[in-house]
Design an enzyme around this catalytic site. Structure first.
Site, mmCIF file in Angstrom:
data_model
loop_
_atom_site.group_PDB
_atom_site.id
_atom_site.type_symbol
_atom_site.label_atom_id
_atom_site.label_comp_id
_atom_site.label_asym_id
_atom_site.label_seq_id
_atom_site.Cartn_x
_atom_site.Cartn_y
_atom_site.Cartn_z
ATOM 1 N N GLU A 254 45.437 39.139 43.063
ATOM 2 C CA GLU A 254 44.641 38.105 42.416
ATOM 3 C C GLU A 254 45.326 37.828 41.080
ATOM 4 O O GLU A 254 45.575 38.766 40.313
ATOM 5 C CB GLU A 254 43.222 38.652 42.191
ATOM 6 C CG GLU A 254 42.260 37.606 41.711
ATOM 7 C CD GLU A 254 40.875 38.182 41.397
ATOM 8 O OE1 GLU A 254 40.589 39.332 41.785
ATOM 9 O OE2 GLU A 254 40.105 37.464 40.737
ATOM 10 N N ARG B 205 43.624 54.194 47.031
ATOM 11 C CA ARG B 205 44.387 53.601 45.932
ATOM 12 C C ARG B 205 45.073 54.691 45.104
ATOM 13 O O ARG B 205 44.658 55.837 45.096
ATOM 14 C CB ARG B 205 43.548 52.682 45.064
ATOM 15 C CG ARG B 205 42.226 53.157 44.605
ATOM 16 C CD ARG B 205 41.589 52.177 43.583
ATOM 17 N NE ARG B 205 41.317 50.849 44.082
ATOM 18 C CZ ARG B 205 41.691 49.713 43.464
ATOM 19 N NH1 ARG B 205 42.363 49.754 42.342
ATOM 20 N NH2 ARG B 205 41.399 48.535 43.965
ATOM 21 N N LYS C 28 42.900 46.476 35.885
ATOM 22 C CA LYS C 28 43.167 45.373 34.967
ATOM 23 C C LYS C 28 42.076 45.210 33.920
ATOM 24 O O LYS C 28 42.342 44.860 32.765
ATOM 25 C CB LYS C 28 43.294 44.072 35.765
ATOM 26 C CG LYS C 28 44.645 43.893 36.435
ATOM 27 C CD LYS C 28 44.662 42.686 37.348
ATOM 28 C CE LYS C 28 44.300 43.069 38.757
ATOM 29 N NZ LYS C 28 44.390 41.975 39.729
HETATM 30 P P1 ATP Z 1 42.454 46.071 39.637
HETATM 31 O O1 ATP Z 1 41.270 46.929 39.854
HETATM 32 O O2 ATP Z 1 43.531 46.766 38.894
HETATM 33 O O3 ATP Z 1 42.127 44.756 39.054
HETATM 34 P P2 ATP Z 1 42.599 44.848 42.154
HETATM 35 O O4 ATP Z 1 42.437 45.567 43.430
HETATM 36 O O5 ATP Z 1 41.449 44.040 41.686
HETATM 37 O O6 ATP Z 1 43.071 45.864 41.056
HETATM 38 P P3 ATP Z 1 44.274 42.800 43.187
HETATM 39 O O7 ATP Z 1 45.123 41.833 42.471
HETATM 40 O O8 ATP Z 1 43.073 42.287 43.849
HETATM 41 O O9 ATP Z 1 43.854 43.934 42.154
HETATM 42 O O10 ATP Z 1 45.145 43.685 44.176
HETATM 43 C C1 ATP Z 1 46.206 43.233 44.967
HETATM 44 C C2 ATP Z 1 46.490 44.279 46.004
HETATM 45 O O11 ATP Z 1 46.877 45.488 45.388
HETATM 46 C C3 ATP Z 1 45.265 44.589 46.843
HETATM 47 O O12 ATP Z 1 45.644 44.688 48.188
HETATM 48 C C4 ATP Z 1 44.790 45.903 46.298
HETATM 49 O O13 ATP Z 1 44.113 46.626 47.263
HETATM 50 C C5 ATP Z 1 46.092 46.558 45.863
HETATM 51 N N1 ATP Z 1 45.842 47.519 44.801
HETATM 52 C C6 ATP Z 1 45.258 47.297 43.602
HETATM 53 N N2 ATP Z 1 45.172 48.432 42.890
HETATM 54 C C7 ATP Z 1 45.718 49.409 43.643
HETATM 55 C C8 ATP Z 1 45.931 50.816 43.472
HETATM 56 N N3 ATP Z 1 45.549 51.448 42.363
HETATM 57 N N4 ATP Z 1 46.529 51.495 44.483
HETATM 58 C C9 ATP Z 1 46.928 50.872 45.593
HETATM 59 N N5 ATP Z 1 46.770 49.560 45.824
HETATM 60 C C10 ATP Z 1 46.162 48.829 44.867
HETATM 61 MG MG MG Z 2 40.535 42.336 42.065
#
Ligand code: ATP
Ligand code: MG
Length: 561
Positions: free
Chosen positions: A35, A260, A270
């Protein structure tokens, strides 16, 4: 290089099964779906390595897809930065760059399809009411009074929602599933909300925006994804992912969840990173203390080391936390093989070689990387006035301190054996050492039978390059800053996480380095050139010290402490 013989984790086993049964015709097509609401961190790297890695291993494809369904938090700048960071990490989406927002039209058509089939309805309840009607884990939900609108009425209302007739929050489109379903995600989830907001890609074209669960499966379906790999918190959403695609009767990928990545002594999400940045605790997304890919890059972490970490930790079905020392271990291991060696003195102590002529200069050959013969050799200038590290001299050395002391002989690497004759002081402070060189030890070779217990690094004062060096340490004082009861994680920031020293001296060969170049200062640690560097001001970041704490942690783990 990935090994074909790598043990099969549960994801690869699922893919093997699907390939055997011919479920997707032997195709493997994954995606990395960030995202664009922030910069990538090392958690994302795990997902990137997994998705692009699997595609490569199976001779398949991996898309880069921006999951840009929320117009409020997303920005074009993030899109560009994410592309850069994925490339830096070493992956290539070729011509497969997609935006979820490009599918808004198709998603809407599919919504109309569900409405016509009596599987979706427009609801006038407010967000609070919807929450209230949803029930809890132990009590079933209640049907909205608008649940039984006719398909025609729903269609009419949906079209008017889209046309902008209603205010934000006045109505939503919901899937008509089951308000008593044991899985709360299945209790008539919201598909569309009204949001009169400008979108970075579609501008003002839309004022209704799809919710994540509705959008994501469709994005996967439209792109022909075979295995939609996501993190564990989406496990409870999988029934909904499946329901939408089944209800539409469209191509149906397999969602697979994995744990994760979390690291000790840092925060990853983030949301928390943004707080550190906005409140000024760190200088930005690329602060070398952050676990963002930009931060790690600026710190000097090689992308290969990050990929190695991701490969070694593997994938699991249970959340766990990786010791940050293991990441550092991967970085040291990588840099040990790849980083050229230089001589640099962080806290200089001036020494004068009294029996060396003032106008003389010699050059000695130094090995660029003992781990890599192909890296060759370079010339290092030697002259009468040199700098050594302050901590390499002690006026009253304790037992087992073998470095320089009054009357003692040590080796200056590649150059000569020298003996300290006198420590010169001003107002009680040490200002310089007077030393002598043994001219018969050229190249640093001790004559037969003479024991010299210590070898020091040094820099010729007349040839030295001045540098500012930024030393970094763990960002937080505790392994899990988010789990300290009654504490805000920001109050647990390590006050020593950044220290700047300014009067450092480096050998002249560092002049050829460019921003982000990585190297080792022998005996001191790994460093990289900071982009703040200008023509006359060299700025270095310490990537890591030479001490690998990973082994100690493993020993502690094995003894159960
Ligand atoms: P954050 O909580 O840091 O904002 P998010 O999951 O909201 O992370 P996205 O941009 O939606 O961030 O994630 C893009 C991809 O990366 C998704 O498939 C998500 O599952 C994966 N991802 C995000 N954080 C992790 C992590 N700590 N370990 C493994 N994969 C991750
Ligand atoms: Mg997200």
């Amino acid at each position: 290089m990935e090994s074909k013989e790598a043990p099969r984790d549960f994801i690869r086993k699922i893919i093997d099964e699907d390939n055997k049964s011919g479920r997707f015709g032997g195709r493997v097509h994954t995606r990395f779906p960030p995202e664009p609401n922030g910069f990538l961190h090392i958690g994302h790297a795990k997902s990137i390595c997994l998705n692009f890695g699997i595609a490569k291993e199976y001779g398949g494809l991996c898309n880069l897809r921006f999951d840009d369904t929320n117009p409020l938090k997303e920005e074009q700048d993030y899109v560009r930065a994410i592309e850069e960071d994925v490339k830096w990490l070493g992956f290539d989406w070729e011509d497969r760059l997609f935006f979820a927002s490009d599918y808004f039209g198709k998603m809407y058509e599919h919504a109309v399809q569900l409405v016509k089939a009596g599987k979706a309805y427009v609801d006038d309840l407010t967000a609070d009411e919807i929450r209230d009607y949803r029930g809890t884990l132990t009590t079933p939900g209640r049907d909205s009074p608008f649940r039984n609108r006719s398909a025609d009425e729903n269609l009419n209302l949906l079209e008017r929602m889209r046309a902008g007739e209603f205010a934000d929050g006045a109505k939503v489109l919901r899937a008509k599933i089951d308000m008593a379903h044991p899985n709360l995600n299945m209790r008539d989830p919201v598909m569309y909300r009204i949001l009169h907001a400008k979108h970075h890609n579609t501008g003002d074209k839309w004022c209704i925006y799809p919710m994540y669960d509705w959008a994501h499966g469709l994005e996967d379906s439209i792109e022909g994804i075979t295995h939609s790999i996501c993190t564990l918190e989406f496990e409870d959403h999988r029934p909904l992912y499946d329901w939408y695609l089944d209800a539409l009767g469209v191509y149906h990928p397999q969602q697979i969840e994995f744990a994760r990545l979390a690291l000790t002594y840092t925060v990853m999400s983030k949301r928390f990173l943004l707080q550190l940045i906005e409140k000024g605790y760190v200088r930005g997304w690329d602060d070398p203390r952050l676990p963002t890919l930009r931060g790690l890059r600026r710190r000097g972490y090689p992308p290969t080391a990050i990929r190695t970490l991701c490969e070694r930790i593997g994938v699991a079905k249970v959340n766990s936390t990786v010791d940050i020392e293991f990441l550092e271990h991967c970085v040291r291991e990588d840099l040990n093989k790849t980083a050229p060696r230089f001589s640099g003195v962080l806290r200089p102590l001036r020494i004068v070689i009294e029996n060396y002529p003032e106008d003389k200069m010699e050059e000695f050959e130094a090995v660029n990387n003992p781990e890599d013969p192909a890296a060759g050799k370079r010339k290092v200038p030697f002259s009468r006035v040199l700098y050594i590290e302050q901590e390499d001299f002690m006026e009253n050395p304790p037992p087992k301190y073998y470095r320089l002391a009054p009357g003692r002989e040590v080796r200056l690497r590649y150059a000569y054996l020298i003996t300290c004759k006198e420590a010169v002081k001003e107002n009680g402070n040490l200002v310089e050492l007077r030393c002598t060189v043994d001219p018969d030890t050229r190249g640093g070779n001790a004559p037969e039978g003479r024991k010299v217990k210590s070898t020091l690094h040094w820099v010729s004062a007349a040839h030295a390059v001045d540098a500012e060096v930024r030393l970094y340490d763990k960002l937080f004082t505790v392994p899990d800053p988010l789990a300290q009861e009654g504490m805000d994680f920001k109050d647990l920031i390590n006050p020593k996480s950044k220290e700047v020293i300014t009067a450092c001296k480096a050998e002249p060969a560092v002049r050829g380095l460019k921003p982000y170049d990585r190297f080792q200062f022998e005996r001191i640690g790994y460093f990289c050139v900071d982009p703040d560097t200008t023509n006359d001001h060299l700025v270095l970041n310490r990537t890591a010290t030479l001490r690998d704490q990973w082994a100690a942690i493993q020993e502690r783990g094995q003894s159960g402490k």
